[in-house]
Design a protein around this motif. Structure first.
Motif, PDB file in Angstrom:
ATOM      1  N   UNK A 134      -6.747   2.505  -1.296  1.00 46.57           N
ATOM      2  CA  UNK A 134      -7.606   3.678  -1.512  1.00 46.57           C
ATOM      3  C   UNK A 134      -8.736   3.813  -0.489  1.00 46.57           C
ATOM      4  N   UNK A 135      -8.963   2.807   0.335  1.00 44.74           N
ATOM      5  CA  UNK A 135     -10.135   2.806   1.214  1.00 44.74           C
ATOM      6  C   UNK A 135      -9.826   3.181   2.650  1.00 44.74           C
ATOM      7  N   UNK A 136      -8.579   3.123   3.048  1.00 42.20           N
ATOM      8  CA  UNK A 136      -8.222   3.411   4.434  1.00 42.20           C
ATOM      9  C   UNK A 136      -6.836   4.025   4.493  1.00 42.20           C
TER      10      UNK A 136
ATOM     11  N   UNK B   1      -0.774   7.207   5.132  1.00 37.08           N
ATOM     12  CA  UNK B   1      -0.909   7.593   3.730  1.00 37.08           C
ATOM     13  C   UNK B   1      -2.074   6.833   3.101  1.00 37.08           C
ATOM     14  N   UNK B   2      -2.629   7.419   2.071  1.00 38.85           N
ATOM     15  CA  UNK B   2      -3.721   6.769   1.330  1.00 38.85           C
ATOM     16  C   UNK B   2      -3.525   7.031  -0.151  1.00 38.85           C
TER      17      UNK B   2
ATOM     18  N   UNK C 197       0.827  -1.210   0.000  1.00 40.92           N
ATOM     19  CA  UNK C 197       0.000   0.000   0.000  1.00 40.92           C
ATOM     20  C   UNK C 197       0.862   1.261   0.000  1.00 40.92           C
ATOM     21  N   UNK C 198       1.884   1.296   0.843  1.00 39.15           N
ATOM     22  CA  UNK C 198       2.719   2.489   0.957  1.00 39.15           C
ATOM     23  C   UNK C 198       3.630   2.652  -0.254  1.00 39.15           C
ATOM     24  N   UNK C 199       4.060   1.549  -0.851  1.00 31.64           N
ATOM     25  CA  UNK C 199       4.854   1.648  -2.077  1.00 31.64           C
ATOM     26  C   UNK C 199       4.026   2.258  -3.204  1.00 31.64           C
ATOM     27  N   UNK C 200       2.758   1.861  -3.295  1.00 31.13           N
ATOM     28  CA  UNK C 200       1.879   2.430  -4.308  1.00 31.13           C
ATOM     29  C   UNK C 200       1.716   3.929  -4.111  1.00 31.13           C
ATOM     30  N   UNK C 201       1.522   4.353  -2.860  1.00 35.89           N
ATOM     31  CA  UNK C 201       1.378   5.779  -2.577  1.00 35.89           C
ATOM     32  C   UNK C 201       2.650   6.531  -2.958  1.00 35.89           C
ATOM     33  N   UNK C 202       3.810   5.959  -2.657  1.00 42.09           N
ATOM     34  CA  UNK C 202       5.076   6.611  -2.997  1.00 42.09           C
ATOM     35  C   UNK C 202       5.219   6.769  -4.506  1.00 42.09           C
TER      36      UNK C 202
ATOM     37  N   UNK D 181      -3.741  -7.641  -1.408  1.00 41.85           N
ATOM     38  CA  UNK D 181      -4.589  -7.124  -0.331  1.00 41.85           C
ATOM     39  C   UNK D 181      -4.223  -5.686  -0.004  1.00 41.85           C
ATOM     40  N   UNK D 182      -2.910  -5.398   0.056  1.00 43.05           N
ATOM     41  CA  UNK D 182      -2.487  -4.029   0.319  1.00 43.05           C
ATOM     42  C   UNK D 182      -2.940  -3.064  -0.761  1.00 43.05           C
ATOM     43  N   UNK D 183      -2.867  -3.498  -2.022  1.00 43.60           N
ATOM     44  CA  UNK D 183      -3.330  -2.645  -3.117  1.00 43.60           C
ATOM     45  C   UNK D 183      -4.835  -2.416  -3.047  1.00 43.60           C
ATOM     46  N   UNK D 184      -5.586  -3.413  -2.588  1.00 42.59           N
ATOM     47  CA  UNK D 184      -7.041  -3.287  -2.525  1.00 42.59           C
ATOM     48  C   UNK D 184      -7.484  -2.318  -1.431  1.00 42.59           C
TER      49      UNK D 184
END
Length: 347
Positions: A266-268, A177-178, A49-54, A260-263
């Motif tokens: 955007x929601x949390x 981050x989101x 999740x955080x890698x995607x945000x970066x 799961x992290x990618x899913x």
């Protein structure tokens, strides 16, 4: 509680339960193949999740450096276990095998960071970065003690969890981050406002479970994992490497955690340690299913989702406590109903 509230809570329960089901299936996979309780699974969720945000911010995530460092450590570990003359002879090939994927992933990450508007490239880059960390963790932390007792493997898993959590804090900081939403589409279904994001979570969960069923039932690699899960010694006798099975199971688990992290990105709001709490709820679902059955683990995860949704309405302050309390009667019942022997943990 009226019918409208029950429908809203059911929608949240199914959405959250779909994520927990993925994590529960990954936990069962790793445990049955390697006897390891995959405690560090939460860190792979946060890393993804955080890698995607970066990447969406135009920055190269710190997980790239973790991946490269892990590759270097694997090369060192493989070289140290061989005699010096043999190690020097095989070193070029070892470097090529172990460093090729990290370097390719790094290149994709740098390319993706320069194109912050390309969502699909960012998703691919995140999966390519996070998934190889799974077999690296197994090779460095668990493979040397693969024949140890379940308790020793659990202690190692907890240690790995703390190490990866600390690295997550170093790479991403303590701020939550989101990511940007994948889609802003939504439609009304009676009193429900169904978003495209919630449908994507359920669809991805079901699709991935079907894909895993196909892998286990129709592919040679899946049959090798099944053989190792049933009998490690017997699988080794017919040519299935326990080390390969362990690395493959960790790769699949890391991939599932990354999805799961990618899913949820955007929601949390995701912090460096958010994934641990989410993976614990997946662990509750897997435990309800007996840590041995994939369908029961998925059903148990849906039960966790409904319990969490109901408790958030009635006793929101004790929502997490009630979810984790569910594991107590399940473990007590299984302890009383299952016969034990001294050789159980070594099988």
């Amino acid at each position: 509680m009226n019918l409208d509230v029950a429908l809203w809570l059911s929608q949240d329960a199914i959405t959250n339960g779909a994520v927990y089901a993925l994590l529960a299936v990954a936990l069962v996979l790793v445990y049955t193949v390697t006897r390891i309780i995959f405690v560090p699974q939460g860190e792979f969720i946060s890393f993804a999740a955080l890698s995607l945000v970066s990447l969406q911010a135009g920055q190269v995530p710190g997980t790239v450096y973790l991946l490269i460092g892990g590759g270097v450590l694997v090369v060192a570990a493989d070289s140290l276990r061989l005699p010096r003359a043999v190690a020097l002879q095989r070193l070029p090939g070892c470097i090529t095998r172990q460093m090729a994927l990290p370097l390719v992933a790094s290149g994709i990450a740098w390319w993706s960071a320069s194109r912050p508007d390309n969502l699909w490239l960012q998703i691919v880059a995140t999966l390519v970065i996070v998934t190889p960390l799974g077999p690296m963790v197994y090779r460095l932390a668990f493979q040397p003690v693969a024949n140890a007792s379940v308790l020793v493997l659990l202690i190692v898993a907890v240690a790995v969890h703390y190490v990866l959590t600390g690295m997550g804090l170093v790479f991403f900081g303590g701020e939550g981050l989101r990511s940007n939403p994948y889609s802003s589409l939504s439609f009304s279904l009676g009193v429900l406002n169904v978003t495209a994001q919630s449908l994507l979570i359920v669809f991805a969960s079901v699709t991935l479970m079907v894909a895993l069923w196909f892998v286990f039932e129709r592919t040679l690699y899946g049959k090798a994992l099944n053989a190792t899960a049933i009998n490690r010694t017997g699988a080794q006798l017919i040519g299935v490497s326990p080390s390969f099975s362990g690395q493959l199971s960790f790769a699949l688990a890391a991939f599932i955690a990354a999805i799961s992290g990618l899913l949820i990105a955007p929601t949390t709001t995701v912090y460096y340690d958010t994934g641990f709490l989410i993976s614990l709820k997946g662990f509750v679902g897997a435990t309800v299913g007996g840590m041995a059955s994939y369908p029961l683990a998925a059903v148990g995860s849906l039960l966790v989702g409904f319990l969490e949704a109901g408790s958030s309405f009635w006793w929101s302050a004790f929502k997490d406590s009630l979810v984790f309390t569910l594991i107590v009667p399940v473990l007590l019942w299984r302890s009383l109903a299952t016969p034990h022997s001294e050789g159980d943990e070594r099988q």
